[in-house]
Write an enzyme that holds these catalytic residues in place. Structure first.
Site, mmCIF file in Angstrom:
data_model
loop_
_atom_site.group_PDB
_atom_site.id
_atom_site.type_symbol
_atom_site.label_atom_id
_atom_site.label_comp_id
_atom_site.label_asym_id
_atom_site.label_seq_id
_atom_site.Cartn_x
_atom_site.Cartn_y
_atom_site.Cartn_z
ATOM 1 N N LYS A 1 -10.479 -11.080 -15.674
ATOM 2 C CA LYS A 1 -10.687 -11.136 -17.122
ATOM 3 C C LYS A 1 -10.138 -12.425 -17.727
ATOM 4 C CE LYS A 1 -12.026 -8.735 -20.805
ATOM 5 N NZ LYS A 1 -13.295 -7.995 -20.913
ATOM 6 N N GLY B 1 0.821 -1.205 0.000
ATOM 7 C CA GLY B 1 0.000 0.000 0.000
ATOM 8 C C GLY B 1 0.851 1.249 0.000
ATOM 9 N N GLY C 1 -21.388 -8.378 -27.476
ATOM 10 C CA GLY C 1 -20.467 -9.126 -28.320
ATOM 11 C C GLY C 1 -19.076 -9.198 -27.756
ATOM 12 N N GLY C 2 -18.818 -8.455 -26.661
ATOM 13 C CA GLY C 2 -17.544 -8.547 -25.981
ATOM 14 C C GLY C 2 -17.443 -9.851 -25.190
ATOM 15 N N HIS D 1 7.831 -7.636 -3.436
ATOM 16 C CA HIS D 1 6.534 -8.024 -3.989
ATOM 17 C C HIS D 1 6.661 -9.364 -4.715
ATOM 18 C CE1 HIS D 1 4.094 -4.394 -3.234
ATOM 19 N NE2 HIS D 1 5.262 -3.775 -3.280
ATOM 20 N N CYS E 1 5.210 -6.199 1.826
ATOM 21 C CA CYS E 1 5.563 -4.777 1.788
ATOM 22 C C CYS E 1 4.872 -4.026 2.939
ATOM 23 C CB CYS E 1 5.237 -4.187 0.420
ATOM 24 S SG CYS E 1 6.047 -2.596 0.104
ATOM 25 N N TYR E 2 3.899 -3.158 2.653
ATOM 26 C CA TYR E 2 3.180 -2.484 3.735
ATOM 27 C C TYR E 2 2.537 -3.504 4.671
ATOM 28 C CZ TYR E 2 0.039 0.747 6.129
ATOM 29 O OH TYR E 2 -0.613 1.483 7.101
ATOM 30 N N ASP F 1 -17.082 -10.492 -21.939
ATOM 31 C CA ASP F 1 -17.844 -10.610 -20.693
ATOM 32 C C ASP F 1 -19.323 -10.893 -20.943
ATOM 33 O OD1 ASP F 1 -15.402 -9.917 -19.622
ATOM 34 O OD2 ASP F 1 -15.933 -7.805 -19.363
ATOM 35 N N SER F 2 -19.951 -10.068 -21.781
ATOM 36 C CA SER F 2 -21.389 -10.268 -22.005
ATOM 37 C C SER F 2 -21.656 -11.565 -22.764
ATOM 38 C CB SER F 2 -21.986 -9.069 -22.754
ATOM 39 O OG SER F 2 -21.526 -9.004 -24.085
ATOM 40 N N SER F 3 -20.736 -11.961 -23.635
ATOM 41 C CA SER F 3 -20.922 -13.213 -24.372
ATOM 42 C C SER F 3 -20.874 -14.412 -23.432
ATOM 43 C CB SER F 3 -19.851 -13.354 -25.458
ATOM 44 O OG SER F 3 -19.951 -12.323 -26.415
ATOM 45 N N GLU G 1 4.265 -11.099 -5.908
ATOM 46 C CA GLU G 1 3.169 -11.295 -6.858
ATOM 47 C C GLU G 1 3.509 -10.835 -8.276
ATOM 48 O OE1 GLU G 1 2.117 -7.350 -4.709
ATOM 49 O OE2 GLU G 1 3.360 -9.129 -4.427
#
Length: 515
Positions: free
Chosen positions: A371, A54, A226-227, A171, A81-82, A229-231, A173
């Site tokens: 995503k 952070g 048509g993207g 870090h 870290c933080y 996510d919505s598909s 990650e």
């Protein structure tokens, strides 16, 4: 109940990467802002807790802290870290602002073994890590010992194996700590004891059962763009509830070349999903005529989208539920304790939301996914690769890729140029190496000579970026042959363009769209 990890967020811009690494280890996790963490700890019942980095300083008053009860619950804790610094401070150690800051690549000297290191790092090893700190630990709480140090952090890695508390100043990650993902995997599977059996196939089956329970015999309306996510939402819902789902596809005239036909052919033709296709391009382009302010463009598109969607939803009958492709990063941003850029980003990417007057219950089956995980789910559902792999395309579409006034002529010019650009990327086998690529029609005309004639046409800019998380981006280093070939095709095949340029700017954390 599945094994799960809780990540307490102190505002790091890479907290989502911690979650990504945990899920890559086959363990489900969620993120909670520090000021909501106490309640989440009790409700979520994690097997272990990770404290993120952070921007604040533990040395200042009224800066974020972990819930005090966390350290009395018997749970393993991993501070990054933080997160390391606040754990040390809260348990009686000492953190101070240092004259020796470390930002970027550093090297960790492994001084002792511990359960966190397992067989990955051994005493005497020197490991590359990624640092980002101005404060550092200067004194350890009882029970801790040093297991790693760097030039700027004498307590760069600390361990209390008895209580299963661990902290690192770097870090793990990020990809710049090559063995960092192995540390996170060791923490969640070996130390926290999670089984590592979370999979997308199991998620799909569980989510279908949840949707059926939530919806019952009700009707669901889904806005389909048509993207990706919505598909994925549409196909998942159709598998769960069949013809109780009705999709509404609003064509606002700002889509890419052939995109409307692709959507209709797949969802109405292939999947046989009830689909309402509303061509509202004249309405949208008319409302946008003469508008040059990008934020007003978005708001105009958003308002009209909601109006048209609401109108079509009413024609479809009484629906109790509205399906949305909300992802986990959206959920995280919406509750960010920093306030963050959420409002700006959502204005940038999306054109609508749930209007209060619709009074529907939300169905958001993707709100626990990132995503890249949505793409994996899409493949589990059998969605064609052309949709699963599709680059992000924001709701306002071409409107934000035509700076200045919008006309149908400009949209048609840009559509053709953009299609040629993407075709050349596909032909070169580069599409999957690029996070996002698109053409932009600049509000500039230049004088040029084509054959024996003088022209006065638009400049087309090309942009392509690489990214792993959508938070930062760097331009893709096309070779000159590719750029020359693509530019030649656009100038020869698209009337209205006589010059092509390539944008080589990088983007710091934040949105990676064109502005």
């Amino acid at each position: 109940m599945q094994d799960q990890i809780l990540i307490i967020d102190f505002g790091s811009q890479v907290t989502q990467l911690i979650a990504r690494r945990v899920r890559e280890a086959g363990v489900y996790c969620e993120i909670a802002p520090f000021n909501m963490a106490a309640e989440k700890l009790r409700a979520f019942q994690p097997r272990g807790v990770i404290l993120s980095g952070g921007p604040a300083s533990v040395t200042h008053q009224d800066t974020p802290r972990a819930p005090a009860e966390l350290f009395e619950m018997g749970l393993p804790v991993f501070g990054i870290c933080y997160g390391q610094q606040t754990m040390v401070a809260q348990l009686g150690g000492r953190v101070e602002t240092s004259d020796h800051q470390e930002f970027g690549r550093a090297f960790l000297d492994i001084t002792d073994s511990c359960e966190l290191f397992g067989d990955t790092w051994r005493p005497g090893d020197k490991e590359q890590v990624w640092m980002s700190h101005g404060d550092r630990v200067e004194g350890l709480p009882d029970g801790f010992r040093i297991v790693g140090k760097s030039d700027g952090a004498p307590f760069a890695a600390i361990a209390d194996d008895k209580r299963r508390f661990y902290g690192v100043q770097f870090h793990p990650e990020v990809v710049h700590t090559p063995q960092g993902a192995a540390l996170i995997r060791t923490f969640v599977t070996e130390i926290a004891g999670c089984r590592g059996d979370w999979s997308m196939a199991a998620f799909k089956d569980n989510k279908i059962a949840e949707i059926r329970q939530q919806v019952g015999k009700g009707k669901v309306i889904c806005g389909l763009s048509g993207g990706v996510d919505s598909s994925v939402v549409a196909v998942l819902l159709h598998e769960a509830i069949g013809d109780q789902l009705i999709c509404v596809f609003v064509d606002h005239g700002l889509l890419r070349l052939g995109e409307a036909k692709q959507v209709v052919d797949l969802f109405r033709g292939h999947y046989n999903i009830p689909l309402i296709h509303r061509d509202a391009s004249d309405l949208f382009l008319g409302a946008l005529a003469g508008e040059t302010d990008p934020e007003k463009k978005r708001k105009t598109i958003g308002r009209l989208f909601i109006d048209v969607f609401d109108e079509e939803a009413k024609k479809a009958g009484d629906a109790e539920f509205l399906a949305q492709g909300t992802l986990y990063p959206d959920v995280i941003e919406s509750v960010s304790f920093t306030g963050g850029p959420s409002v700006t980003i959502k204005s940038h990417h999306n054109v609508g939301g749930l209007p209060e007057r619709m009074k529907m219950k939300l169905v958001e089956p993707l709100r626990e996914l990132f995503k890249d995980e949505v793409r994996i789910l899409g493949r589990e559902l059998g969605l064609p690769e052309a949709f699963v792999r599709r680059h992000p395309f924001p709701g306002p579409g071409l409107a934000i890729r035509i700076p200045g006034g919008i006309t149908k002529e400009k949209c048609d010019i840009l559509r053709k140029a953009d299609a040629i650009y993407l075709e050349e990327i596909q032909n070169a086998g580069l599409y999957d190496a690029i996070w996002q690529a698109f053409a932009v029609l600049l509000p500039v005309r230049t004088v040029g000579v084509m054959g024996d004639a003088r022209t006065y046409d638009f400049v087309c800019a090309l942009r392509a970026v690489t990214s792993t998380d959508g938070m930062t981006a760097d331009y893709y280093p096309f070779d000159h042959d590719f750029l020359g070939r693509t530019a030649t095709r656009i100038i020869n095949e698209v009337r209205g363009v006589n010059r092509v340029v390539y944008d080589v700017t990088s983007k710091p954390p934040g949105t990676i769209e064109w502005e």
